[in-house]
Write a protein that holds these residues in place. Structure first.
Motif, PDB file in Angstrom:
ATOM      1  N   ARG A 153     -42.361  16.986 -43.364  1.00 30.42           N
ATOM      2  CA  ARG A 153     -41.496  15.803 -43.292  1.00 30.42           C
ATOM      3  C   ARG A 153     -42.314  14.538 -43.042  1.00 30.42           C
ATOM      4  O   ARG A 153     -42.021  13.481 -43.604  1.00 30.42           O
ATOM      5  CB  ARG A 153     -40.445  15.963 -42.201  1.00 30.42           C
ATOM      6  CG  ARG A 153     -39.151  16.499 -42.765  1.00 30.42           C
ATOM      7  CD  ARG A 153     -38.047  16.487 -41.761  1.00 30.42           C
ATOM      8  NE  ARG A 153     -37.808  17.886 -41.459  1.00 30.42           N
ATOM      9  CZ  ARG A 153     -37.640  18.393 -40.271  1.00 30.42           C
ATOM     10  NH1 ARG A 153     -37.635  17.626 -39.219  1.00 30.42           N
ATOM     11  NH2 ARG A 153     -37.450  19.672 -40.100  1.00 30.42           N
ATOM     12  N   ARG A 154     -43.338  14.647 -42.189  1.00 31.68           N
ATOM     13  CA  ARG A 154     -44.197  13.476 -41.937  1.00 31.68           C
ATOM     14  C   ARG A 154     -44.905  13.040 -43.221  1.00 31.68           C
ATOM     15  O   ARG A 154     -44.985  11.852 -43.527  1.00 31.68           O
ATOM     16  CB  ARG A 154     -45.235  13.809 -40.867  1.00 31.68           C
ATOM     17  CG  ARG A 154     -44.663  13.801 -39.481  1.00 31.68           C
ATOM     18  CD  ARG A 154     -45.747  13.858 -38.413  1.00 31.68           C
ATOM     19  NE  ARG A 154     -45.123  13.821 -37.111  1.00 31.68           N
ATOM     20  CZ  ARG A 154     -45.198  14.795 -36.217  1.00 31.68           C
ATOM     21  NH1 ARG A 154     -45.914  15.866 -36.465  1.00 31.68           N
ATOM     22  NH2 ARG A 154     -44.575  14.682 -35.074  1.00 31.68           N
ATOM     23  N   ALA A 155     -45.432  13.999 -43.970  1.00 33.09           N
ATOM     24  CA  ALA A 155     -46.124  13.674 -45.219  1.00 33.09           C
ATOM     25  C   ALA A 155     -45.161  13.061 -46.236  1.00 33.09           C
ATOM     26  O   ALA A 155     -45.488  12.075 -46.906  1.00 33.09           O
ATOM     27  CB  ALA A 155     -46.782  14.927 -45.790  1.00 33.09           C
ATOM     28  N   ILE A 156     -43.980  13.632 -46.330  1.00 34.08           N
ATOM     29  CA  ILE A 156     -42.967  13.135 -47.270  1.00 34.08           C
ATOM     30  C   ILE A 156     -42.498  11.738 -46.862  1.00 34.08           C
ATOM     31  O   ILE A 156     -42.267  10.888 -47.720  1.00 34.08           O
ATOM     32  CB  ILE A 156     -41.770  14.122 -47.326  1.00 34.08           C
ATOM     33  CG1 ILE A 156     -42.200  15.397 -48.017  1.00 34.08           C
ATOM     34  CG2 ILE A 156     -40.563  13.520 -47.998  1.00 34.08           C
ATOM     35  CD1 ILE A 156     -42.595  15.204 -49.459  1.00 34.08           C
ATOM     36  N   ALA A 157     -42.357  11.484 -45.561  1.00 31.29           N
ATOM     37  CA  ALA A 157     -41.906  10.169 -45.092  1.00 31.29           C
ATOM     38  C   ALA A 157     -42.870   9.081 -45.544  1.00 31.29           C
ATOM     39  O   ALA A 157     -42.441   8.032 -46.048  1.00 31.29           O
ATOM     40  CB  ALA A 157     -41.765  10.165 -43.570  1.00 31.29           C
ATOM     41  N   ASP A 158     -44.164   9.323 -45.391  1.00 29.37           N
ATOM     42  CA  ASP A 158     -45.154   8.332 -45.836  1.00 29.37           C
ATOM     43  C   ASP A 158     -45.084   8.135 -47.341  1.00 29.37           C
ATOM     44  O   ASP A 158     -45.133   7.013 -47.838  1.00 29.37           O
ATOM     45  CB  ASP A 158     -46.566   8.773 -45.431  1.00 29.37           C
ATOM     46  CG  ASP A 158     -46.779   8.730 -43.927  1.00 29.37           C
ATOM     47  OD1 ASP A 158     -46.010   8.032 -43.232  1.00 29.37           O
ATOM     48  OD2 ASP A 158     -47.708   9.406 -43.445  1.00 29.37           O
ATOM     49  N   LEU A 159     -44.980   9.227 -48.079  1.00 25.55           N
ATOM     50  CA  LEU A 159     -44.926   9.164 -49.538  1.00 25.55           C
ATOM     51  C   LEU A 159     -43.692   8.398 -50.014  1.00 25.55           C
ATOM     52  O   LEU A 159     -43.794   7.505 -50.859  1.00 25.55           O
ATOM     53  CB  LEU A 159     -44.923  10.580 -50.112  1.00 25.55           C
ATOM     54  CG  LEU A 159     -44.797  10.706 -51.620  1.00 25.55           C
ATOM     55  CD1 LEU A 159     -46.014  10.098 -52.291  1.00 25.55           C
ATOM     56  CD2 LEU A 159     -44.640  12.159 -52.005  1.00 25.55           C
ATOM     57  N   ILE A 160     -42.531   8.706 -49.464  1.00 26.57           N
ATOM     58  CA  ILE A 160     -41.291   8.042 -49.881  1.00 26.57           C
ATOM     59  C   ILE A 160     -41.326   6.556 -49.506  1.00 26.57           C
ATOM     60  O   ILE A 160     -40.891   5.705 -50.283  1.00 26.57           O
ATOM     61  CB  ILE A 160     -40.058   8.749 -49.289  1.00 26.57           C
ATOM     62  CG1 ILE A 160     -39.924  10.158 -49.878  1.00 26.57           C
ATOM     63  CG2 ILE A 160     -38.794   7.945 -49.550  1.00 26.57           C
ATOM     64  CD1 ILE A 160     -38.849  11.005 -49.240  1.00 26.57           C
ATOM     65  N   THR A 161     -41.856   6.228 -48.328  1.00 27.04           N
ATOM     66  CA  THR A 161     -41.965   4.826 -47.915  1.00 27.04           C
ATOM     67  C   THR A 161     -42.804   4.041 -48.915  1.00 27.04           C
ATOM     68  O   THR A 161     -42.419   2.944 -49.342  1.00 27.04           O
ATOM     69  CB  THR A 161     -42.584   4.722 -46.504  1.00 27.04           C
ATOM     70  OG1 THR A 161     -41.740   5.420 -45.583  1.00 27.04           O
ATOM     71  CG2 THR A 161     -42.727   3.284 -46.061  1.00 27.04           C
TER      72      THR A 161
END
Length: 176
Positions: A153-161
């Protein structure tokens, strides 16, 4: 587990056409991690069951039958739950940011298609051990990436941002 897809124009993904309007277009497939047990893990699991059952035999030899009945019932329940879990479909979600629109879909929810300009991506990290990600559009709020682990989720949050910012820059009108 998640996968980042880069589909050519017209290539279908998750039942929807994916046409990349800019190089920053993003298509994500998120799925619950359901790794199969390795051969070593199955052998270890079998040995543990055998040891547990052997320990239940001693009380049975003394006439105490509740211990072996409990042990056999517990093992049967555990094997049944593992088999049920293996047969169920893993949770999955799809997220696409493309051509100024956002498309989100899950196995357990209806498909969402919102304009990217009016959609906010919210990261709720008030509790460090429980990161939650949301998409907000007007009065609707949907939690996404619920099928992923905390680090994913942390990795995805950065990517989506980053992708939200890139998509908004591409759709912003040019001023002279």
């Amino acid at each position: 587990m998640y996968a980042i897809h880069s589909c050519p124009a017209g290539q279908p993904d998750a039942g929807h056409p994916a046409r990349s309007a800019h190089p920053g277009g993003l298509i994500l497939h998120l799925q619950e991690n359901r790794s199969h047990l390795s051969q070593d893990a199955r052998v270890t699991f079998t040995v543990l069951i055998a040891v547990f059952m052997a320990m239940a035999i001693v009380p049975a030899l003394r006439g105490e039958w509740l211990v072996p009945v409990f042990a056999i019932g517990t093992m049967a329940l555990l094997v049944g739950v593992l088999d049920w879990h293996r047969r169920t479909r893993p949770a999955a979600e799809w997220l696409a940011l493309d051509q100024g629109r956002l498309l989100w879909r899950s196995l357990s929810h209806e498909t969402i298609e919102w304009p990217l300009a009016a959609t906010r991506f919210v990261i709720d990290d008030a509790v460090p051990a429980r990161l939650r990600l949301f998409l907000e559009h007007r009065a609707r709020r949907i939690e996404i990436a619920t099928c992923l682990g905390l680090e994913e989720r942390r990795a995805i949050a950065d990517l989506i941002t980053r992708e939200f910012a890139a998509a908004r820059q591409c759709s912003a009108p040019l001023s002279h």
